[in-house]
Design an enzyme around this catalytic site. Structure first.
Site, mmCIF file in Angstrom:
data_model
loop_
_atom_site.group_PDB
_atom_site.id
_atom_site.type_symbol
_atom_site.label_atom_id
_atom_site.label_comp_id
_atom_site.label_asym_id
_atom_site.label_seq_id
_atom_site.Cartn_x
_atom_site.Cartn_y
_atom_site.Cartn_z
ATOM 1 N N LYS A 119 0.894 -1.222 0.059
ATOM 2 C CA LYS A 119 -0.093 -0.106 -0.076
ATOM 3 C C LYS A 119 0.891 1.228 0.267
ATOM 4 C CE LYS A 119 -1.222 2.557 2.715
ATOM 5 N NZ LYS A 119 -0.963 3.912 3.397
ATOM 6 N N THR A 153 4.495 6.187 4.564
ATOM 7 C CA THR A 153 3.383 5.346 5.058
ATOM 8 C C THR A 153 3.240 3.998 3.701
ATOM 9 O OG1 THR A 153 2.672 6.610 6.372
ATOM 10 C CG2 THR A 153 1.007 4.860 5.813
#
Lengths: 403, 403
Positions: B178, B192
């Site tokens: 992701k 992230t």
């Protein structure tokens, strides 16, 4: 009527003309002349790729020992990445000016700003010189004409003034600047931000350079719009000596203060008129192990797309500030870090400050200008850095292209 | 039906549930289990500010000597800049999973992604664990559920697969990732963006780490969307051993190639799905004095707002490439630099290439993907780096805030 209402330094004349280099057809050649020559000091970009006028201007200051009779600036073309033909074009334009004023060609200081990599239409520049000479004058209107012709994507005139008196004699300092994009200067002595500072103080080139360096470090070297250091950045300080005040005794700190004030004012004006800017943010980094480490953190936050986009909407997403600080290459412990925004508590003791008020912080960030203070809790190193948000308008300005 | 059509590695089960942590109400907790435990190697962000799960996960791998029984991921909250309470919350969630599976709590590997600085609603996470356990399974649908729940601003599922055969036995490697913003990873062993790699190869933790490092260096450490290194970046490689193929002999280069292929594919998928991305640009820097200097130039171009906005409109304003390269802190002579865009000549011998064709270059840059090649003409150092343009959509995504 000019917007310049303060007295100008003695010994200078200014003009501008339309040479057809800017696609807009606006004035694009600016000329400043100091009859009899001025002492000069300059600082230039530290980019590995430099424009022809930076190479030539640097060389001219060396050969003359810091003497400038005239400054020739064109906007609309950076004369950068143009190889030897670019150097030749720049040199020819200096010769054309020298012939008009009967001085040696290395007393002419050249500057260019605009698109990189397109050959300079030097014939247009040379053809404009006689008209520019004919229009020279020492009134506020003349100074404003010079300060206007150097602009590119700027939306505002950027001028600043300071003066002081020594034994009934007045020393004036007038500065003007251009720059709204490709602004992340890191100028070194010997920075497409162009800054011209004119004074009638009497000082030699070496002394001017010694006074210019710290003033630039705290002003132009402590701002960023997009972090993109230009190939053409230049700050030039010229001293005509016509005030008959010499740079000694109390005149030195007085001039240093005047210089710092004018540089600070112009640096702020550059960020305030930055491409697409809607918020001007001052980053105060304190408590670092050194001033250099403090500036490294400030520069990393100032160039973080996530911080800059959050500022554009006054989003108190302060985690992005910490994430950016944490990747600056500076060692620190988040547990000793304190962050305030607009004076309001945000982060302390490794976590969100108990007094954090999201609505109040959003309101503080809705002001056009505010300060973010980050204290590292390590030592006494600090940096004050002025930057801005990243907006849709910035993208529009810099993505605007059609075949 | 799942979009995953390849066979999955043996020994793993996956699931996801909606725990109410994402504001959207989409699945936000993902669980992966290796019954009996897997050998593990991980790499984490080198940011000075790291999330609680990075601190805890790193510690767990040390105490277990690289052993993981389950991976618990939540999206919607990064559990970063949350102090000791954040560490406690993370630890409690690991204990809750360990209790369900009868293993020690440090065999649970935690990950979080989402907003920084907001306390993790750990009670929601813990309450979701039994349901996540009940939904575990080893089908493509289960793996896809895991890979979907970890997404945040991503618009696409990011999965990759590779396999090889050794003496009639098949080793499978399945990876998912992701990440679409805050992407400028520089992972170090011990990022992230979250990446999970599952294989049924039999290998110990140390050997997995030795194979993971070069694969990450050439893939996840060689991409940038916005250059903002996250506080939570993590790449985790788990090996169940259930293929009964040991990591020795010809299995080693075969697995290294499979690992590199999966990492390259996921890294490309992350940039391709980057926030607001309309162009994927591969920067090939060659002829540098070292690979590190080549990557430094690539990273500077990849994070230049002026380069990125020009790419968004396919603007062949190549001067911005040179200006960015020139401020990378790497010494070079523009006279020896050669630049091509999409294979078309742009810059050589210090100036615009005589064969430069603006229209053709604009056409090449209108493709969704193309390569910019910059050769410094110094030595043999090189870097291949994948990045993207900066668009209005990026600004919209990251400036979206309303009180």
């Amino acid at each position: 009527m000019s917007t310049i209402s303060h007295p100008l330094p003695l010994g200078f004349r200014w003009s501008s003309v339309k040479a057809g280099i800017k696609a807009s057809g606006k004035p694009d050649v600016a000329l400043a002349v100091c009859d009899g020559g001025a002492s000069a000091a300059a600082m230039f970009t530290s980019n590995q790729v430099v424009a022809a006028p930076v190479t030539v201007g640097r060389r001219h200051l060396v050969t003359t020992g810091g003497r400038v009779s005239a400054v020739l600036v064109n906007a609309g073309n950076a004369n950068c990445a143009t190889g030897e033909p670019g150097i030749d074009a720049c040199r020819k334009s200096c010769i054309a000016v020298a012939e008009q004023f009967g001085c040696v060609f290395d007393e002419i200081f050249p500057s260019s700003t605009g698109i990189i990599g397109v050959p300079l239409p030097v014939e247009k520049l040379i053809a404009a010189v006689p008209a520019a000479k004919a229009l020279l004058g020492d009134t506020p209107e003349h100074a404003e004409a010079f300060a206007t012709a150097i602009l590119t994507t700027d939306t505002k005139l950027k001028v600043a003034h300071a003066s002081f008196e020594i034994e009934d004699r007045t020393v004036n300092l007038f500065g003007c600047a251009k720059g709204a994009g490709m602004i992340g200067p890191q100028l070194v002595p010997h920075a497409t931000m162009l800054v011209y500072l004119f004074t009638d103080l009497a000082a030699n080139s070496e002394h001017l350079a010694a006074m210019l360096t710290p003033a630039v470090e705290g002003s132009f070297n402590s701002i960023s719009i997009d972090g993109d250091m230009s190939t053409n950045d230049t700050v030039l300080l010229l001293a005509s000596g016509k005030s008959e005040v010499e740079a000694k005794g109390e005149a030195v700190p007085a001039f240093e203060a005047a210089l710092r004030s004018v540089c600070d004012s112009l640096a702020h004006a550059i960020v305030d008129d930055g491409e697409g800017v809607t918020h001007v943010v001052t980053l105060e980094i304190t408590g670092a192990r050194s001033n250099a480490e403090a500036q490294q953190i400030a520069r990393t936050i100032a160039t973080s797309p996530l911080c800059k986009t959050a500022w554009s909407s006054a989003d108190p997403n302060w985690g992005r500030l910490l994430a950016a600080a944490g990747r600056a290459g500076v060692a620190f412990d988040p547990a000793t870090v304190t962050v305030t925004i607009g004076g309001l508590p945000v982060f302390a003791h490794g976590t969100r400050d108990a007094a954090f008020d999201e609505d109040a912080t959003h309101a503080a960030m809705s002001n056009r200008e505010y300060t973010i203070h980050l204290d590292l809790g390590q030592a006494e190193g600090k940096s004050k850095f002025i930057t801005c948000d990243l907006t849709h308008e910035y993208v529009s300005i810099n993505a605007d292209y059609s075949t």
